[in-house]
Design an enzyme around this catalytic site. Structure first.
Site, mmCIF file in Angstrom:
data_model
loop_
_atom_site.group_PDB
_atom_site.id
_atom_site.type_symbol
_atom_site.label_atom_id
_atom_site.label_comp_id
_atom_site.label_asym_id
_atom_site.label_seq_id
_atom_site.Cartn_x
_atom_site.Cartn_y
_atom_site.Cartn_z
ATOM 1 N N SER A 25 59.774 31.094 56.636
ATOM 2 C CA SER A 25 60.000 30.187 55.518
ATOM 3 C C SER A 25 60.195 28.775 56.036
ATOM 4 C CB SER A 25 61.264 30.651 54.788
ATOM 5 O OG SER A 25 61.720 29.664 53.898
ATOM 6 N N ALA A 26 59.836 27.805 55.207
ATOM 7 C CA ALA A 26 60.113 26.402 55.538
ATOM 8 C C ALA A 26 61.609 26.154 55.647
ATOM 9 C CB ALA A 26 59.511 25.499 54.475
ATOM 10 N N THR A 27 62.414 27.092 55.170
ATOM 11 C CA THR A 27 63.863 26.932 55.284
ATOM 12 C C THR A 27 64.291 26.859 56.753
ATOM 13 O OG1 THR A 27 65.961 27.732 54.405
ATOM 14 C CG2 THR A 27 64.493 29.412 55.221
ATOM 15 N N TYR B 129 70.624 33.408 54.574
ATOM 16 C CA TYR B 129 69.213 33.748 54.383
ATOM 17 C C TYR B 129 68.357 33.020 55.412
ATOM 18 C CZ TYR B 129 64.462 33.536 52.697
ATOM 19 O OH TYR B 129 63.101 33.584 52.638
ATOM 20 N N ASP C 75 57.971 50.113 50.676
ATOM 21 C CA ASP C 75 58.881 49.229 49.927
ATOM 22 C C ASP C 75 60.009 50.084 49.360
ATOM 23 O OD1 ASP C 75 58.265 46.194 48.322
ATOM 24 O OD2 ASP C 75 59.998 47.435 47.782
ATOM 25 N N ASN C 76 61.228 49.585 49.439
ATOM 26 C CA ASN C 76 62.351 50.369 48.895
ATOM 27 C C ASN C 76 62.609 50.057 47.418
ATOM 28 O OD1 ASN C 76 63.627 47.903 48.876
ATOM 29 N ND2 ASN C 76 65.294 48.483 50.262
ATOM 30 N N PRO D 213 74.147 22.446 45.393
ATOM 31 C CA PRO D 213 74.582 22.341 46.790
ATOM 32 C C PRO D 213 73.537 22.920 47.738
ATOM 33 C CG PRO D 213 76.338 23.263 45.441
ATOM 34 C CD PRO D 213 75.118 23.179 44.563
ATOM 35 N N ASN E 242 63.583 45.128 44.866
ATOM 36 C CA ASN E 242 63.266 43.951 44.048
ATOM 37 C C ASN E 242 61.844 44.015 43.494
ATOM 38 O OD1 ASN E 242 64.153 41.472 42.924
ATOM 39 N ND2 ASN E 242 62.979 40.331 44.441
ATOM 40 N N LYS F 284 66.065 34.342 58.874
ATOM 41 C CA LYS F 284 64.661 34.038 59.216
ATOM 42 C C LYS F 284 64.585 33.434 60.620
ATOM 43 C CE LYS F 284 62.693 35.415 55.433
ATOM 44 N NZ LYS F 284 61.900 36.640 55.454
HETATM 45 P P1 NAD Z 1 60.033 39.931 46.752
HETATM 46 O O1 NAD Z 1 61.472 40.203 46.600
HETATM 47 O O2 NAD Z 1 59.186 39.862 45.543
HETATM 48 O O3 NAD Z 1 59.375 40.964 47.778
HETATM 49 C C1 NAD Z 1 60.089 41.538 48.834
HETATM 50 C C2 NAD Z 1 59.904 43.035 48.741
HETATM 51 O O4 NAD Z 1 60.609 43.663 49.829
HETATM 52 C C3 NAD Z 1 60.464 43.639 47.462
HETATM 53 O O5 NAD Z 1 59.456 44.424 46.839
HETATM 54 C C4 NAD Z 1 61.649 44.480 47.909
HETATM 55 O O6 NAD Z 1 61.808 45.634 47.097
HETATM 56 C C5 NAD Z 1 61.264 44.819 49.330
HETATM 57 N N1 NAD Z 1 62.384 45.079 50.248
HETATM 58 C C6 NAD Z 1 63.498 44.337 50.444
HETATM 59 N N2 NAD Z 1 64.267 44.906 51.385
HETATM 60 C C7 NAD Z 1 63.624 46.022 51.805
HETATM 61 C C8 NAD Z 1 63.928 47.033 52.759
HETATM 62 N N3 NAD Z 1 65.063 47.004 53.448
HETATM 63 N N4 NAD Z 1 63.035 48.023 52.939
HETATM 64 C C9 NAD Z 1 61.894 48.077 52.231
HETATM 65 N N5 NAD Z 1 61.570 47.170 51.308
HETATM 66 C C10 NAD Z 1 62.426 46.142 51.103
HETATM 67 O O7 NAD Z 1 59.929 38.546 47.580
HETATM 68 P P2 NAD Z 1 58.657 37.657 47.919
HETATM 69 O O8 NAD Z 1 58.827 36.370 47.209
HETATM 70 O O9 NAD Z 1 57.426 38.427 47.756
HETATM 71 O O10 NAD Z 1 58.953 37.390 49.447
HETATM 72 C C11 NAD Z 1 58.384 38.165 50.478
HETATM 73 C C12 NAD Z 1 58.876 37.651 51.809
HETATM 74 O O11 NAD Z 1 58.550 36.276 51.925
HETATM 75 C C13 NAD Z 1 60.387 37.760 51.999
HETATM 76 O O12 NAD Z 1 60.652 38.130 53.337
HETATM 77 C C14 NAD Z 1 60.864 36.350 51.739
HETATM 78 O O13 NAD Z 1 62.046 36.043 52.444
HETATM 79 C C15 NAD Z 1 59.706 35.526 52.262
HETATM 80 N N6 NAD Z 1 59.611 34.198 51.648
HETATM 81 C C16 NAD Z 1 59.562 34.090 50.286
HETATM 82 C C17 NAD Z 1 59.511 32.818 49.710
HETATM 83 C C18 NAD Z 1 59.502 32.657 48.215
HETATM 84 O O14 NAD Z 1 59.864 31.576 47.734
HETATM 85 N N7 NAD Z 1 59.102 33.650 47.448
HETATM 86 C C19 NAD Z 1 59.485 31.678 50.527
HETATM 87 C C20 NAD Z 1 59.519 31.847 51.907
HETATM 88 C C21 NAD Z 1 59.588 33.102 52.459
HETATM 89 C C1 WQD Z 2 62.695 23.716 43.712
HETATM 90 C C2 WQD Z 2 63.204 22.416 43.117
HETATM 91 C C3 WQD Z 2 65.592 22.372 42.851
HETATM 92 C C4 WQD Z 2 65.768 25.537 39.820
HETATM 93 C C5 WQD Z 2 64.026 28.057 47.722
HETATM 94 C C6 WQD Z 2 64.707 28.554 48.978
HETATM 95 C C7 WQD Z 2 63.741 28.538 50.124
HETATM 96 C C8 WQD Z 2 62.441 29.263 49.775
HETATM 97 C C9 WQD Z 2 61.882 28.864 48.452
HETATM 98 C C10 WQD Z 2 62.463 31.492 50.628
HETATM 99 C C11 WQD Z 2 64.476 21.913 43.798
HETATM 100 C C12 WQD Z 2 64.904 22.304 41.509
HETATM 101 C C13 WQD Z 2 65.329 24.608 40.757
HETATM 102 C C14 WQD Z 2 66.299 25.073 38.591
HETATM 103 C C15 WQD Z 2 65.917 22.797 39.310
HETATM 104 N N1 WQD Z 2 62.622 30.676 49.683
HETATM 105 N N2 WQD Z 2 65.410 23.264 40.505
HETATM 106 N N3 WQD Z 2 66.358 23.708 38.396
HETATM 107 O O1 WQD Z 2 65.139 25.276 46.685
HETATM 108 O O2 WQD Z 2 62.845 24.457 47.419
HETATM 109 O O3 WQD Z 2 63.545 26.748 47.949
HETATM 110 O O4 WQD Z 2 62.901 28.896 47.452
HETATM 111 O O5 WQD Z 2 62.333 31.285 51.787
HETATM 112 O O6 WQD Z 2 64.392 29.117 51.203
HETATM 113 O O7 WQD Z 2 65.791 27.704 49.272
HETATM 114 O O8 WQD Z 2 63.008 26.182 45.595
HETATM 115 O O9 WQD Z 2 62.344 26.756 43.308
HETATM 116 O O10 WQD Z 2 64.787 26.934 43.950
HETATM 117 O O11 WQD Z 2 63.743 24.680 43.734
HETATM 118 O O12 WQD Z 2 66.002 21.575 39.095
HETATM 119 O O13 WQD Z 2 66.721 25.846 37.735
HETATM 120 O O14 WQD Z 2 63.561 22.632 41.752
HETATM 121 O O15 WQD Z 2 66.729 21.544 42.878
HETATM 122 O O16 WQD Z 2 64.410 20.503 43.810
HETATM 123 P P1 WQD Z 2 63.725 25.566 46.923
HETATM 124 P P2 WQD Z 2 63.483 26.243 44.095
#
Ligand code: NAD
Ligand code: WQD
Length: 344
Positions: A126-128, A150, A33-34, A303, A37, A154
């Site tokens: 991600s569901a995105t 983003y 991990d770098n 948005p 975050n 993915k």
């Molecule tokens: P996070 O930011 O807590 O964890 C990601 C970790 O990756 C961090 O510790 C960061 O320091 C490290 N990192 C980032 N870029 C790096 C690099 N170039 N080299 C080495 N380390 C690096 O995020 P998370 O919520 O734990 O998410 C983990 C993964 O899941 C991510 O790929 C994210 O896109 C995906 N994801 C997260 C969510 C969510 O809502 N949390 C939803 C869907 C997908």
């Molecule tokens: C949830 C609900 C907001 C903040 C995001 C990324 C998605 C995935 C997960 C990584 C929505 C509402 C939020 C606030 C609010 N990440 N909200 N006030 O948007 O479903 O997904 O995180 O892959 O790619 O887009 O999650 O937690 O931001 O929002 O009303 O201050 O809460 O509008 O309805 P989201 P979220």
């Protein structure tokens, strides 16, 4: 050398919880991990929970020489690839950063894996990748699209992995499409600590409950949902971690599965609970779990937000024999325990 799982991004939110379950299941873990975050102290918290410190290397997945060395010096069985940037708004402002970190980073990791003949990979998707839902619940067959860099990163990585698998069907790959991960380990020692103003709902709510922010902004109450606010499929991070363990066990033990005759496989699997909660339901649940009021204002829609999003869980149950077990009450209680411990 002991067989080891390389966990990129393992000090992050989801990676740290998954590392705990991997270690508890008997796997040796090496985290790369770098720390862009996360904090290196997370490895100590993991050690406190599991009684065993994961190996940790501070470094970047874009550093090919480092990766080559890691694969040469360790007996890596499989890679669980969490490392990435994940803030949608930041990705719109800085698209090239996201293409570099997420796509170039994954490409570099895959090159090193290929060179070392390590062909087993779990990827944090991600569901995105489903874009605007055309029908609910979202099944893995729903058409894919992206609306921001983003999400595009993915989608491109999933496509890259598709072509890698096509070029060499010995790869064993699982794209795990997460819905909305929340909560924390029940110990309260690891959890989600966003830097700056939280983008996501649950950490924002927790900061309001803790008195760190005065009130929540609810982004829109005129969606076509029962109470007008956005509906999402929130999943406890420990359930999500268990989904990774199930997926890894499937990839590493293909013969234990019923119908796998081919040397490799490429799976796309939703990790969600199959039910949605509105923003107002989340606020009510958090008020109950924390015993604190969560004041809020109704604000304009954010948005890019969709009205509703929740998973079909049938395929995960079928292919991984996994399903989420923890409810909303536990998600809020565990997130709150972690928030309070952070406050000291
Ligand atoms: P996070 O930011 O807590 O964890 C990601 C970790 O990756 C961090 O510790 C960061 O320091 C490290 N990192 C980032 N870029 C790096 C690099 N170039 N080299 C080495 N380390 C690096 O995020 P998370 O919520 O734990 O998410 C983990 C993964 O899941 C991510 O790929 C994210 O896109 C995906 N994801 C997260 C969510 C969510 O809502 N949390 C939803 C869907 C997908
Ligand atoms: C949830 C609900 C907001 C903040 C995001 C990324 C998605 C995935 C997960 C990584 C929505 C509402 C939020 C606030 C609010 N990440 N909200 N006030 O948007 O479903 O997904 O995180 O892959 O790619 O887009 O999650 O937690 O931001 O929002 O009303 O201050 O809460 O509008 O309805 P989201 P979220």
């Amino acid at each position: 050398m002991n067989p080891t799982i390389l966990v990129t991004g393992g000090t992050g939110f989801i990676g740290s919880h998954t590392t705990v379950l991997l270690q508890e299941a008997g796997f040796q873990v090496l985290i790369l991990d770098n720390l862009s975050n996360s904090d290196a102290q997370v490895t100590q918290a993991i050690a406190t929970i599991t009684g065993q410190s994961p190996q940790f290397i501070a470094g970047d997945i874009r550093d090919e020489a480092l990766l080559t060395r890691i694969f040469a010096e360790n007996n890596i069985q499989a890679v669980v690839h969490f490392a990435g940037l994940k803030a949608v708004g930041e990705s719109v402002a800085e698209p090239l950063l996201y293409y570099d970190n997420n796509i170039h980073g994954t490409n570099t990791l895959l090159r090193a894996m290929k060179k070392a003949a390590v062909k087993t990979l779990l990827f944090s998707s991600s569901a995105t990748v489903y874009g605007e839902p055309q029908a609910l619940p979202l099944t893995e067959r729903h058409p894919l699209s992206s609306t921001n860099p983003y999400g595009h990163s993915k989608l491109v990585i999933e496509q890259m992995l598709g072509y890698v698998f096509q070029s060499d069907p010995q790869w064993r790959i699982c794209n795990l499409r997460y819905f909305n991960p929340v909560g924390a380990h029940p110990s309260g020692l690891i959890g989600e600590s966003p830097r700056g103003i939280p983008n996501n709902l649950m950490p924002y709510i927790m900061q309001v409950a803790a008195g760190q922010r005065p009130k929540l902004q609810v982004f829109g109450d005129d969606y076509p949902t029962p109470d007008g606010t956005g509906v999402r499929d929130y999943i406890h991070v420990m359930d999500l971690a268990a989904g990774h363990l199930a997926a890894l066990q499937r990839l590493l033990n293909p013969t234990a599965q019923t119908s796998v005759q081919t040397p490799g496989e490429l799976l796309n699997v939703n990790l969600g609970t199959g039910r949605g909660y509105s923003v107002l339901e989340m606020i009510a649940a958090a008020e109950k779990a924390t015993g604190r009021p969560i004041p809020y204002d109704i604000c304009p829609r954010r948005p890019g937000d969709v009205a509703s999003c929740w998973a079909s869980t049938d395929y995960a149950t079928h292919v991984l024999n996994w399903r989420a077990e923890r409810g909303l009450e536990q998600m809020c209680a565990d997130a709150w325990r972690y928030t309070q411990k952070q406050q000291g």
